[in-house]
Design a protein around this motif. Structure first.
Motif, PDB file in Angstrom:
ATOM      1  N   GLN A  94       0.788  -1.232   0.000  1.00 29.49           N
ATOM      2  CA  GLN A  94       0.000   0.000   0.000  1.00 29.49           C
ATOM      3  C   GLN A  94       0.822   1.285   0.000  1.00 29.49           C
ATOM      4  OE1 GLN A  94      -2.596  -0.802   3.458  1.00 29.49           O
ATOM      5  NE2 GLN A  94      -4.277  -0.718   1.994  1.00 29.49           N
ATOM      6  N   ASP A  95       2.061   1.256   0.428  1.00 31.94           N
ATOM      7  CA  ASP A  95       2.831   2.477   0.590  1.00 31.94           C
ATOM      8  C   ASP A  95       3.882   2.662  -0.503  1.00 31.94           C
ATOM      9  OD1 ASP A  95       1.533   3.409   2.943  1.00 31.94           O
ATOM     10  OD2 ASP A  95       2.586   1.847   4.051  1.00 31.94           O
ATOM     11  N   VAL A  96       3.839   3.845  -1.104  1.00 30.05           N
ATOM     12  CA  VAL A  96       4.715   4.188  -2.220  1.00 30.05           C
ATOM     13  C   VAL A  96       5.313   5.565  -1.951  1.00 30.05           C
ATOM     14  CG1 VAL A  96       4.790   4.621  -4.712  1.00 30.05           C
ATOM     15  CG2 VAL A  96       3.217   2.897  -3.799  1.00 30.05           C
ATOM     16  N   ASP A  97       6.632   5.682  -2.128  1.00 31.99           N
ATOM     17  CA  ASP A  97       7.288   6.986  -2.044  1.00 31.99           C
ATOM     18  C   ASP A  97       7.627   7.444  -3.452  1.00 31.99           C
ATOM     19  OD1 ASP A  97       7.193   7.264   0.683  1.00 31.99           O
ATOM     20  OD2 ASP A  97       9.250   6.623   1.038  1.00 31.99           O
ATOM     21  N   LEU A  98       7.395   8.727  -3.713  1.00 29.74           N
ATOM     22  CA  LEU A  98       7.586   9.300  -5.041  1.00 29.74           C
ATOM     23  C   LEU A  98       8.440  10.554  -4.934  1.00 29.74           C
ATOM     24  CD1 LEU A  98       6.669   9.445  -8.085  1.00 29.74           C
ATOM     25  CD2 LEU A  98       4.788  10.852  -7.258  1.00 29.74           C
ATOM     26  N   HIS A  99       9.516  10.618  -5.726  1.00 37.82           N
ATOM     27  CA  HIS A  99      10.386  11.795  -5.713  1.00 37.82           C
ATOM     28  C   HIS A  99       9.833  12.835  -6.680  1.00 37.82           C
ATOM     29  CE1 HIS A  99      13.924  14.296  -6.632  1.00 37.82           C
ATOM     30  NE2 HIS A  99      14.092  14.166  -5.343  1.00 37.82           N
ATOM     31  N   LEU A 100       9.383  13.965  -6.138  1.00 35.28           N
ATOM     32  CA  LEU A 100       8.790  15.020  -6.968  1.00 35.28           C
ATOM     33  C   LEU A 100       9.709  16.209  -7.188  1.00 35.28           C
ATOM     34  CD1 LEU A 100       5.055  15.445  -5.925  1.00 35.28           C
ATOM     35  CD2 LEU A 100       5.970  14.660  -8.099  1.00 35.28           C
ATOM     36  N   THR A 101      10.697  16.412  -6.399  1.00 37.88           N
ATOM     37  CA  THR A 101      11.569  17.586  -6.304  1.00 37.88           C
ATOM     38  C   THR A 101      10.885  18.633  -5.426  1.00 37.88           C
ATOM     39  OG1 THR A 101      10.855  18.961  -8.183  1.00 37.88           O
ATOM     40  CG2 THR A 101      12.496  17.220  -8.645  1.00 37.88           C
ATOM     41  N   ALA A 102      11.691  19.381  -4.711  1.00 42.51           N
ATOM     42  CA  ALA A 102      11.168  20.410  -3.810  1.00 42.51           C
ATOM     43  C   ALA A 102      10.366  21.450  -4.577  1.00 42.51           C
ATOM     44  CB  ALA A 102      12.318  21.069  -3.048  1.00 42.51           C
ATOM     45  N   ARG A 103      10.837  21.816  -5.758  1.00 46.19           N
ATOM     46  CA  ARG A 103      10.151  22.829  -6.555  1.00 46.19           C
ATOM     47  C   ARG A 103       8.745  22.364  -6.964  1.00 46.19           C
ATOM     48  NH1 ARG A 103      13.061  25.514 -11.642  1.00 46.19           N
ATOM     49  NH2 ARG A 103      13.121  27.455 -10.498  1.00 46.19           N
ATOM     50  N   ALA A 104       8.614  21.106  -7.390  1.00 51.98           N
ATOM     51  CA  ALA A 104       7.306  20.572  -7.784  1.00 51.98           C
ATOM     52  C   ALA A 104       6.375  20.482  -6.582  1.00 51.98           C
ATOM     53  CB  ALA A 104       7.459  19.216  -8.460  1.00 51.98           C
ATOM     54  N   ILE A 105       6.905  20.091  -5.440  1.00 51.89           N
ATOM     55  CA  ILE A 105       6.069  20.010  -4.242  1.00 51.89           C
ATOM     56  C   ILE A 105       5.552  21.396  -3.877  1.00 51.89           C
ATOM     57  CG2 ILE A 105       6.071  19.544  -1.754  1.00 51.89           C
ATOM     58  CD1 ILE A 105       7.981  17.177  -2.390  1.00 51.89           C
ATOM     59  N   ARG A 106       6.425  22.412  -3.907  1.00 55.16           N
ATOM     60  CA  ARG A 106       5.977  23.778  -3.606  1.00 55.16           C
ATOM     61  C   ARG A 106       4.916  24.238  -4.604  1.00 55.16           C
ATOM     62  NH1 ARG A 106      11.432  24.599  -2.912  1.00 55.16           N
ATOM     63  NH2 ARG A 106      11.591  25.646  -4.925  1.00 55.16           N
ATOM     64  N   ARG A 107       5.145  23.956  -5.872  1.00 55.74           N
ATOM     65  CA  ARG A 107       4.229  24.413  -6.918  1.00 55.74           C
ATOM     66  C   ARG A 107       2.834  23.795  -6.780  1.00 55.74           C
ATOM     67  NH1 ARG A 107       4.947  24.012 -13.457  1.00 55.74           N
ATOM     68  NH2 ARG A 107       3.154  25.283 -13.918  1.00 55.74           N
ATOM     69  N   PHE A 108       2.777  22.527  -6.364  1.00 56.29           N
ATOM     70  CA  PHE A 108       1.500  21.816  -6.296  1.00 56.29           C
ATOM     71  C   PHE A 108       1.082  21.483  -4.862  1.00 56.29           C
ATOM     72  CE2 PHE A 108       3.313  20.904 -10.475  1.00 56.29           C
ATOM     73  CZ  PHE A 108       2.277  21.357 -11.283  1.00 56.29           C
ATOM     74  N   GLU A 109       1.649  22.191  -3.901  1.00 55.15           N
ATOM     75  CA  GLU A 109       1.404  21.875  -2.496  1.00 55.15           C
ATOM     76  C   GLU A 109      -0.073  21.869  -2.113  1.00 55.15           C
ATOM     77  OE1 GLU A 109       3.172  22.897   1.893  1.00 55.15           O
ATOM     78  OE2 GLU A 109       3.612  24.264   0.252  1.00 55.15           O
ATOM     79  N   ASP A 110      -0.832  22.840  -2.586  1.00 57.45           N
ATOM     80  CA  ASP A 110      -2.258  22.886  -2.244  1.00 57.45           C
ATOM     81  C   ASP A 110      -2.978  21.625  -2.709  1.00 57.45           C
ATOM     82  OD1 ASP A 110      -1.939  25.347  -1.069  1.00 57.45           O
ATOM     83  OD2 ASP A 110      -2.702  26.476  -2.787  1.00 57.45           O
ATOM     84  N   HIS A 111      -2.657  21.172  -3.917  1.00 59.32           N
ATOM     85  CA  HIS A 111      -3.292  19.961  -4.447  1.00 59.32           C
ATOM     86  C   HIS A 111      -2.828  18.725  -3.678  1.00 59.32           C
ATOM     87  CE1 HIS A 111      -5.038  22.180  -7.755  1.00 59.32           C
ATOM     88  NE2 HIS A 111      -3.840  22.703  -8.008  1.00 59.32           N
ATOM     89  N   LEU A 112      -1.546  18.679  -3.375  1.00 57.99           N
ATOM     90  CA  LEU A 112      -1.008  17.520  -2.661  1.00 57.99           C
ATOM     91  C   LEU A 112      -1.587  17.414  -1.256  1.00 57.99           C
ATOM     92  CD1 LEU A 112       2.728  17.801  -3.772  1.00 57.99           C
ATOM     93  CD2 LEU A 112       1.068  16.072  -4.507  1.00 57.99           C
ATOM     94  N   THR A 113      -1.660  18.520  -0.555  1.00 57.92           N
ATOM     95  CA  THR A 113      -2.157  18.471   0.817  1.00 57.92           C
ATOM     96  C   THR A 113      -3.658  18.201   0.886  1.00 57.92           C
ATOM     97  OG1 THR A 113      -2.374  20.882   0.899  1.00 57.92           O
ATOM     98  CG2 THR A 113      -0.328  19.924   1.768  1.00 57.92           C
ATOM     99  N   SER A 114      -4.367  18.436  -0.214  1.00 60.47           N
ATOM    100  CA  SER A 114      -5.799  18.151  -0.203  1.00 60.47           C
ATOM    101  C   SER A 114      -6.123  16.715  -0.628  1.00 60.47           C
ATOM    102  CB  SER A 114      -6.556  19.140  -1.099  1.00 60.47           C
ATOM    103  OG  SER A 114      -6.218  18.935  -2.452  1.00 60.47           O
ATOM    104  N   ALA A 115      -5.146  15.988  -1.135  1.00 57.41           N
ATOM    105  CA  ALA A 115      -5.370  14.597  -1.549  1.00 57.41           C
ATOM    106  C   ALA A 115      -5.257  13.682  -0.335  1.00 57.41           C
ATOM    107  CB  ALA A 115      -4.357  14.197  -2.616  1.00 57.41           C
ATOM    108  N   ARG A 116      -6.293  12.932  -0.082  1.00 57.76           N
ATOM    109  CA  ARG A 116      -6.352  12.070   1.095  1.00 57.76           C
ATOM    110  C   ARG A 116      -5.236  11.024   1.122  1.00 57.76           C
ATOM    111  NH1 ARG A 116     -10.774   8.036   1.613  1.00 57.76           N
ATOM    112  NH2 ARG A 116      -9.812   6.790   3.191  1.00 57.76           N
ATOM    113  N   ALA A 117      -4.824  10.531  -0.031  1.00 56.79           N
ATOM    114  CA  ALA A 117      -3.824   9.463  -0.105  1.00 56.79           C
ATOM    115  C   ALA A 117      -2.395   9.966   0.088  1.00 56.79           C
ATOM    116  CB  ALA A 117      -3.931   8.741  -1.447  1.00 56.79           C
ATOM    117  N   VAL A 118      -2.194  11.274  -0.010  1.00 55.10           N
ATOM    118  CA  VAL A 118      -0.839  11.835   0.000  1.00 55.10           C
ATOM    119  C   VAL A 118      -0.428  12.239   1.411  1.00 55.10           C
ATOM    120  CG1 VAL A 118       0.599  13.743  -0.836  1.00 55.10           C
ATOM    121  CG2 VAL A 118      -1.035  12.641  -2.377  1.00 55.10           C
ATOM    122  N   ARG A 119       0.794  11.884   1.748  1.00 50.90           N
ATOM    123  CA  ARG A 119       1.404  12.310   3.005  1.00 50.90           C
ATOM    124  C   ARG A 119       2.719  13.004   2.661  1.00 50.90           C
ATOM    125  NH1 ARG A 119      -3.040  11.261   3.975  1.00 50.90           N
ATOM    126  NH2 ARG A 119      -3.870   9.746   5.413  1.00 50.90           N
TER     127      ARG A 119
END
Length: 131
Positions: free
Chosen positions: A44-69
């Motif tokens: 069930q658990d998967v780690d994905l490397h997005l880069t810090a820049r991508a995480i900052r750019r899409f942070e609102d979407h990532l934090t609103s996704a229930r599956a994402v930590r």
């Protein structure tokens, strides 16, 4: 077939990804020419490397996704695959990760940081927003 196994099978057919030994030593991993992209640590658990820049750019979407930590300061995001739509989200994020590595390279990037499997724990989105 578990959701993680299904996702790994699908992603392994992508021409930009190759199965490699995960640098963390746990599970299975896929990498692009630019480095490791995704680690499958369990059914069930998967780690994905997005880069810090991508995480900052899409942070609102990532934090609103229930599956994402998210782990503060990490360039990796953890997905907990519980339903088939979580696999769809993973596919989208892997595509984003591939684009991020190709489109937004950071000059002088050092060695890739360890995945979240090496951290003591990931924070659910509620903890990141201060709620």
């Amino acid at each position: 077939m578990t959701l993680a196994a299904r996702a790994l099978t699908q992603l392994a057919t992508w021409p930009d990804l190759t199965e490699v030994e995960p640098s963390c030593g746990t599970g299975r991993a896929l990498a692009s020419a630019h480095g490791e992209i995704v680690h499958f640590h369990s059914d069930q658990d998967v780690d994905l490397h997005l880069t810090a820049r991508a995480i900052r750019r899409f942070e609102d979407h990532l934090t609103s996704a229930r599956a994402v930590r998210l782990v503060p300061g990490s360039q990796w995001v953890t997905l907990h695959l519980e339903v088939s739509t979580d696999v769809d989200l993973l596919m989208t994020l892997v595509s984003l990760a591939l684009q991020a590595q190709q489109t937004w390279p950071v000059p002088g990037d050092g060695p890739r940081p360890r995945c979240n499997d090496q951290h003591s724990g990931t924070l659910p989105r509620e903890n990141l927003s201060g709620s």
